[in-house]
Motif scaffolding. Structure first.
Motif, mmCIF file in Angstrom:
data_model
loop_
_atom_site.group_PDB
_atom_site.id
_atom_site.type_symbol
_atom_site.label_atom_id
_atom_site.label_comp_id
_atom_site.label_asym_id
_atom_site.label_seq_id
_atom_site.Cartn_x
_atom_site.Cartn_y
_atom_site.Cartn_z
ATOM 1 N N THR A 65 0.795 -1.223 0.000
ATOM 2 C CA THR A 65 0.000 0.000 0.000
ATOM 3 C C THR A 65 0.828 1.273 0.000
ATOM 4 N N GLU A 76 -3.265 1.567 5.199
ATOM 5 C CA GLU A 76 -3.768 0.199 5.252
ATOM 6 C C GLU A 76 -2.947 -0.612 6.256
ATOM 7 N N HIS A 125 -0.143 0.573 10.741
ATOM 8 C CA HIS A 125 -0.960 1.342 9.789
ATOM 9 C C HIS A 125 -0.188 2.498 9.156
#
Length: 261
Positions: free
Chosen positions: A21, A26, A48
């Protein structure tokens, strides 16, 4: 850099950003060589991408900025948490996340999901104990089910401040006594996440239990969630104080019951 012996092994991806990502937020579990801490909130930020995903060379400013962006904490609350964390581990400048596990720094025994630090060991275990996650969830489901007279599924249960009080009492009974400062830290950690995630579900205020299980068990944010309010220092202090008072009331009641027997 050498990792403490208690640091868990991880999978075979690596890098500052998520290889799938890129710079987005994500979820991506830690990769081989990535550093993680004893704190689910900080590890979730790394997983994250709110701070470096490899958990290395993390500055106080990065944590401060990450706390605000990831959880919606107010500026004063983010400053207190960041400054306090660095002071308690006696560090200046950048750190690797496992350094937050210095025993009796910001870390403490009687964690909800981590084993206590073995006697004579400098660094506390970083690995999550799945058994403790299951115990946390099952005890809350049992209490909620008893209150309505039927067996509830986890998806139907919200975690309240009272649940956290009971959890803290249960965990502290199984550990060495916490000093006043670390007992306050333990309550404050949960007071923050209750304030960040609390919502009303069928007339009851709390955090959906599946959210808490995901966060504690995999250090991942609830699917589709993002901050919808600012979590303030004042609210955390108030919530933690209420938890402290309730814990004292329950313990005093248990003590009186023991004396009368």
């Amino acid at each position: 850099m050498s990792f403490p012996a208690t640091h868990p092994s991880v999978d075979k991806k690596s890098g500052k950003t998520c290889p799938v990502t890129g710079e987005s937020h994500e979820y991506q579990p830690p990769a081989t060589g990535d550093a993680r801490s004893v704190c689910p909130a900080i590890n979730t930020m790394a997983n994250h991408g709110y701070i470096r995903r490899d958990g290395k060379k993390i500055s106080p400013y990065a944590i401060y900025r990450g706390l605000k962006a990831c959880y919606g904490l107010s500026t004063p609350l983010a400053i207190v948490l960041t400054t306090g964390g660095w002071l308690l581990i006696k560090r200046l400048g950048r750190i690797n996340l496992f350094e937050l596990g210095l025993h009796n720094g910001v870390e403490h025994d009687a964690s909800v999901v981590h084993a206590d630090c073995p006697s004579g060991q400098k660094d506390a275990p970083v690995a999550i104990e799945p058994k403790l996650v299951d115990e946390f969830a099952s005890e809350i489901v049992k209490t909620a089910s008893a209150s309505v007279g039927r067996e509830l599924a986890e998806a139907e249960v919200v975690v309240t401040g009272h649940d956290i009080v009971r959890t803290r009492i249960r965990r502290e009974k199984l550990s060495k006594p916490l000093d006043a400062m670390h007992a306050e830290i333990a309550r404050g950690e949960m007071a923050i996440i209750l304030g960040v995630w609390q919502k009303t579900v069928e007339g009851k205020e709390g955090v959906p239990l599946p959210w808490m299980r995901t966060w504690l068990g995999t250090e991942r944010l609830p699917e589709g969630w993002s901050p919808d309010h600012v979590q303030t220092l004042r609210d955390v202090v108030k919530r933690s104080g209420a938890m402290r008072a309730e814990m004292k009331k329950i313990k005093d009641g248990e003590g009186e019951t023991g004396k009368s027997q």
